[in-house]
Every structure is written in structure tokens, then in C-alpha cells.
Enzyme design. Structure first.
Site, short mmCIF file in Angstrom:
data_model
loop_
_atom_site.label_atom_id
_atom_site.label_comp_id
_atom_site.label_asym_id
_atom_site.label_seq_id
_atom_site.Cartn_x
_atom_site.Cartn_y
_atom_site.Cartn_z
N HIS A 17 -27.35 -6.40 28.11
CA HIS A 17 -26.20 -5.55 27.80
C HIS A 17 -26.61 -4.10 27.96
O HIS A 17 -27.74 -3.73 27.64
CB HIS A 17 -25.71 -5.81 26.36
CG HIS A 17 -24.33 -5.31 26.14
ND1 HIS A 17 -24.06 -4.02 25.79
CD2 HIS A 17 -23.13 -5.94 26.25
CE1 HIS A 17 -22.76 -3.87 25.70
NE2 HIS A 17 -22.16 -5.02 25.97
N ASP A 31 -20.85 -13.30 26.08
CA ASP A 31 -20.41 -14.31 27.04
C ASP A 31 -21.28 -15.56 27.06
O ASP A 31 -20.97 -16.53 27.73
CB ASP A 31 -20.38 -13.70 28.46
CG ASP A 31 -19.32 -12.62 28.56
OD1 ASP A 31 -18.22 -12.84 28.05
OD2 ASP A 31 -19.61 -11.56 29.13
N1 CMC Z 1 -31.13 -11.54 34.06
C1 CMC Z 1 -32.28 -11.10 34.60
N2 CMC Z 1 -32.63 -9.79 34.65
C2 CMC Z 1 -31.78 -8.90 34.12
C3 CMC Z 1 -30.58 -9.29 33.53
C4 CMC Z 1 -30.27 -10.68 33.50
N3 CMC Z 1 -29.12 -11.09 32.96
N4 CMC Z 1 -29.92 -8.20 33.08
C5 CMC Z 1 -30.70 -7.15 33.37
N5 CMC Z 1 -31.83 -7.57 34.01
C6 CMC Z 1 -32.96 -6.74 34.43
C7 CMC Z 1 -32.64 -5.98 35.71
O1 CMC Z 1 -33.00 -6.70 36.86
C8 CMC Z 1 -33.47 -4.72 35.51
O2 CMC Z 1 -34.81 -5.05 35.79
P1 CMC Z 1 -35.79 -3.97 36.51
O3 CMC Z 1 -35.92 -2.85 35.51
O4 CMC Z 1 -37.05 -4.72 36.76
O5 CMC Z 1 -35.08 -3.54 37.77
C9 CMC Z 1 -33.37 -4.45 34.01
O6 CMC Z 1 -33.16 -5.74 33.43
C10 CMC Z 1 -32.25 -3.51 33.61
O7 CMC Z 1 -31.02 -4.01 34.15
P2 CMC Z 1 -29.79 -3.10 34.59
O8 CMC Z 1 -28.96 -3.83 35.57
O9 CMC Z 1 -30.29 -1.74 34.98
O10 CMC Z 1 -29.03 -2.96 33.18
P3 CMC Z 1 -27.52 -2.50 32.99
O11 CMC Z 1 -27.43 -1.92 31.65
O12 CMC Z 1 -27.06 -1.68 34.15
O13 CMC Z 1 -26.73 -3.89 33.08
C11 CMC Z 1 -25.61 -5.89 32.51
C12 CMC Z 1 -26.19 -4.56 32.00
C13 CMC Z 1 -24.82 -6.55 31.39
C14 CMC Z 1 -24.62 -5.61 33.69
C15 CMC Z 1 -26.76 -6.78 33.00
O14 CMC Z 1 -27.63 -7.07 31.92
C16 CMC Z 1 -26.27 -8.07 33.66
O15 CMC Z 1 -25.96 -8.08 34.85
N6 CMC Z 1 -26.18 -9.20 32.87
C17 CMC Z 1 -25.65 -10.45 33.36
C18 CMC Z 1 -24.13 -10.39 33.39
C19 CMC Z 1 -23.54 -10.46 32.00
O16 CMC Z 1 -23.90 -11.29 31.19
N7 CMC Z 1 -22.54 -9.58 31.76
C20 CMC Z 1 -21.80 -9.54 30.49
C21 CMC Z 1 -22.04 -8.28 29.71
S1 CMC Z 1 -21.44 -8.35 28.03
C22 CMC Z 1 -19.72 -8.54 28.12
C23 CMC Z 1 -19.00 -7.59 29.00
O17 CMC Z 1 -19.38 -6.44 29.19
O18 CMC Z 1 -17.95 -7.99 29.49
#
Ligand code: CMC
Length: 430
Positions: free
Chosen positions: A307, A365
Site C-alpha cells: 500500500h 483487497d
Molecule cells: N508484490 C511484490 N512486490 C511489490 C508489491 C507486491 N504486491 N507491491 C510493491 N512491491 C515492491 C515494488 O516492486 C517495489 O520494489 P523495488 O523497490 O525493488 O522496485 C517496492 O515494493 C515499492 O513498490 P511501489 O510500486 O513503488 O509502491 P507504490 O506505493 O507505488 O504502490 C501499490 C502501491 C498498492 C500500487 C503496490 O503495492 C501494488 O501494486 N500492490 C498490488 C496491487 C494491490 O493490491 N492494490 C490494492 C491497493 S489497496 C486498495 C486500493 O487502493 O484500491
């Protein structure tokens, strides 16, 4: 908001004083509104990771402590002690209602549950296999064509009526999208039922059989609605605010929010998560998926994990984990194999260095899909149910913005890194 201290920005040999604003909770914010006019500089923050886009009194998320407050109340208390309709009142008007206020509010929502009859023709224009999110995005946008008398955003009464209409009609619209996609006739709302029970009935009743909603199940669904009701300035809420800042009508703004919510990084994650759990199938295949999620050359991510704001745990996931256990035992399915995979996946991932280092935990989720699936909803309905729940949050945020005398059209700037000074003739005839 008055500033009690300044931050000094030094660029070369010039210094700029910028006010520091202190909210009632959360980090202070440097007010950079005059940065461009005084220093000819922009702030660069793609993804808004360090930018507060507005002031708000509705919802507060403390990502470090794992707290979520609606109008100051912890979401755990509301999930256990309140109802979705009461939470709607709280988000919209700022305080918990008295018994009379609640009754009056519930009545005004209830009398607006039916949709204009011509809307059924609109549904029939969609392909049978259309995703319900595609249908509800279109139908919500179309509401501005059916309810002209509540599109003038300068009139507080019209804003109020539009808000009630959307909260009241979205369950009907989502249920109609579901019925259409499975080829069953639409079911009219039954106003003596609660918000959640009415929605269940519109989804699952068929004309040839009677249907009774199990109270434990409608209560679990009501709790899902509460937990998804608002979440401050997330992507879809910011979309609603940006669309609304141009003066667009409320139905168009909420349709924009629904469209944004559909993405798998946002509300679409619940559908993607359940699909992933089914794909994993059994606990012994979990290491293979964990390996993929950690591999930088593979774009696979653990859906329902991570998140932008919560860095220790998502309080909504905690409540839904308990709820999943309760509802599956209630339905006599405590050994559900998908729940087993989810629990084991959570256990392995939170212990894994990759996930620990990046502070990735189950989000809202992760468990919601297991509950919705146990209740009988197909995966395609998960995000529409999220949209139904979040509508009140979007509307509260939109109303707050419209009533703010400081409202300005949202217009981010950019850092242009493309070509400059090209000449058409020279390019065509080198
Ligand atoms: N699985 C594996 N690696 C992950 C994941 C994951 N679910 N989420 C983040 N990472 C890694 C990412 O690859 C990155 O690694 P590195 O630093 O080595 O490049 C690091 O963690 C930071 O990730 P980010 O994409 O920069 O983080 P963000 O804050 O931009 O993204 C997020 C947040 C929710 C989009 C992301 O965690 C994600 O894609 N999660 C899976 C989708 C998900 O469950 N979304 C629902 C969010 S909660 C409800 C809502 O908002 O609707």
C-alpha cells in the site's frame, strides 16, 4: 490555516521563505502555492508521493500506526458498532446522526432506490459479456442525462439531491449490471430491507423462487461497505476531485472515479487477488509465486499486498481477515481451500525479507474477495461492490471541495523533456 513557522528554500544564492502549515493530524506541509510566482520553480512529484493536494476534514490515514479515521472515529469501532447507512451520514455531514436524523436520512435514501425506467433500455445496449464495471461506469455517467434537475453544482439543494440519488441508486445499478451479465431479469428494490440486504436480494432473487437474506451475511456485506467507504486522497478520489474542479456535474465526476477505481493497482486488485489465489491453488505452490513476485524481471506482483500509505498493516485487512473466518464458519466452510492458501501466503510473505524490507502487508483487497466469493458473488462483481461502497466517500469529498470558497480548477504542471525548436520545412526537406 495559519502558518506559525517558515521553511527556507535555498536555490543558488537566493533564499525563499515558504509557510509551513500544521494539520490536526499527520505531517506538516510546506505551502508551495507561491513557489512558481516568486521563484519561477515547479515542485516535481510524480505519483504525488509527497504532495498534499487539498485540505480535508473527512478521513485520516496514519500509515505508520495502521489507523484509519472517518471524521475522527476509528474504522474498527464503526465496523463493529455502526451500520453503513449511519457511516454514510457521518461521512456526508461530519457527525454521527441522532436516532431521528438517522431515520430521516435512511428514509430519503430508501425513496430514491428505483432507477428511471428508461435506464433499462440503456443496459440492454451493452454486450451480454460486458464487465459490470464497464456497465456501471457508463450508466453512472448517463445519470446526468436522466436527472437534469440535480446537475447544477452551484445549488446546494441540487448537490444534496444528486448525492442521495447516487447513494440510493448505485446498489440498484450494480445489481442490474450483474443480472444483465448472467441473463436474469432485473429485480426491483425492496425498501423495507436494509441497504445491504436489499442489494443482496436484487442480486440473488429470481422470480420463480423466494429469497431470504441471511442476517449474518448481510451484516458481513455491510461491514465490507463500511471498510471501503472512504480512504482520503487515493487515485479514484483524486480523479473525482480533479473532474469536479472544472465544474463538471456530480454524476460525471463519480463516473470518472468509478473508471479510475477499475485499475488493478487500485480497486481492481480484489478481483485480481482472488484470481491469483485460485491460480496458486494449493499451499505447496506458494514459494513459486513468492519467487516470481520478488523477481525484478517478472512484472507479477502479489495482488492484495502493499500500500502507498500503510507501511505496517492495513487495519481494514485485519478486520476482514476476522470477518472471513466468521463468515466461512457461518456457511459451514471453515476449511475453505482458498482461505487456507491466503492465510499461508500471508504467513510466508510477511516473514520474507523482500516483503519485510519493503514493508508490504496484506491490504483491504486481500481478504474481501474471499468473503464476497463465499457469499456468492463472482469475481467480476468485486470491484463494482467496492465502487458501490466508495460512492459515499467520493461524494463527501466532492461536496467538501465544491463548498470550499478557495476552489480552483486542478491543473498540474509538468517538466517538459521533449524536443524544442524543430522546423517543419527542415524536417520534411532535409
Ligand atoms: N508484490 C511484490 N512486490 C511489490 C508489491 C507486491 N504486491 N507491491 C510493491 N512491491 C515492491 C515494488 O516492486 C517495489 O520494489 P523495488 O523497490 O525493488 O522496485 C517496492 O515494493 C515499492 O513498490 P511501489 O510500486 O513503488 O509502491 P507504490 O506505493 O507505488 O504502490 C501499490 C502501491 C498498492 C500500487 C503496490 O503495492 C501494488 O501494486 N500492490 C498490488 C496491487 C494491490 O493490491 N492494490 C490494492 C491497493 S489497496 C486498495 C486500493 O487502493 O484500491
Amino acid at each position: 490555516m495559519n502558518s506559525k513557522r517558515n521553511a527556507t528554500l535555498t536555490v543558488g544564492n537566493k533564499k525563499y521563505e515558504l509557510p509551513v502549515l500544521s494539520p490536526s493530524a499527520g505531517p506538516d506541509a510546506i505551502d508551495i502555492r507561491k513557489l512558481y510566482s516568486s521563484a519561477n520553480l515547479f515542485a516535481y512529484d510524480p505519483g504525488f508521493t509527497s504532495t498534499a493536494s487539498c485540505q480535508s476534514t473527512i478521513t485520516f490515514v496514519d500509515g505508520e500506526a495502521g489507523n484509519l479515521l472517518y471524521r475522527g472515529y476509528p474504522v474498527e469501532q464503526l465496523a463493529k458498532q455502526s451500520s453503513f447507512i449511519e457511516v454514510c451520514y457521518l461521512l456526508l455531514y461530519g457527525n454521527l446522526p441522532s436516532a431521528e436524523e438517522l431515520e430521516e436520512f435512511e428514509q430519503s435514501v430508501t425513496i430514491h432506490t428505483m432507477v428511471h425506467d428508461q435506464m433499462t433500455n440503456f443496459f440492454r445496449g451493452f454486450r451480454r459479456d460486458a464487465h459490470p464495471m464497464a456497465i456501471i461506469t457508463g450508466v453512472m455517467g448517463a445519470m446526468s442525462a436522466f436527472y437534469h434537475d440535480s446537475t447544477d453544482i452551484r445549488d446546494p439543494m441540487q448537490r444534496e439531491i444528486a448525492s442521495i440519488r447516487m447513494i440510493a441508486k448505485l446498489p440498484t445499478i450494480v445489481a442490474m449490471a450483474f443480472k444483465y451479465s448472467i441473463g436474469q431479469p432485473f429485480v426491483f428494490p425492496k425498501n423495507r430491507l436494509s441497504y445491504a440486504a436489499n442489494f443482496m436480494r436484487m442480486c440473488f432473487k429470481v422470480p420463480c423462487e423466494s429469497y431470504k437474506v441471511q442476517p449474518a451475511i448481510s451484516r458481513a456485506l455491510d461491514r465490507i461497505f463500511i471498510l471501503h467507504a472512504d480512504h482520503e486522497q487515493n487515485a479514484s478520489t483524486s480523479t473525482v476531485r480533479l473532474a469536479g474542479s472544472s465544474g463538471a456535474n456530480p454524476f460525471a465526476c463519480i463516473a470518472a472515479g468509478i473508471a479510475c477505481l477499475w485499475g488493478p493497482a487500485h480497486g481492481g486488485a480484489n478481483e485480481a487477488c482472488l484470481k491469483m489465489l485460485h491460480e496458486i491453488q494449493s499451499p505447496d505452490r506458494i514459494p513459486e509465486f513468492i519467487k516470481r513476485a520478488k523477481d525484478p524481471s517478472d512484472d507479477f506482483r502479489l495482488m492484495g499486498f502493499g500500500h502507498r500509505v500503510y507501511k505496517n498493516f492495513d487495519p481494514r485487512a485485519k478486520i476482514l481477515k476476522e470477518s472471513a473466518d466468521e463468515i466461512l464458519s457461518e456457511l459451514g466452510d471453515a476449511d475453505n481451500p482458498i482461505l487456507k492458501v491466503a492465510r499461508e501466503l500471508e504467513r510466508i510473505a510477511v516473514d520474507d525479507e523482500y516483503f519485510r524490507e519493503r514493508r508490504l502487508y496484506p491490504n483491504v483487497d486481500f481478504y474481501s474477495g474471499i468473503i464476497l466469493s463465499a457469499i456468492g458473488f463472482p469475481t467480476a462483481m468485486f470491484t463494482p461492490i467496492f465502487a458501490l461502497s466508495r460512492t459515499v466517500g467520493w461524494i463527501s469529498q466532492w461536496k467538501e471541495m465544491i463548498a470550499d470558497p478557495a476552489l480552483k480548477i486542478g491543473r498540474p504542471r509538468q517538466m517538459y523533456i521533449g524536443e524544442t525548436g524543430r522546423n517543419y520545412d527542415e524536417s520534411k526537406n532535409p
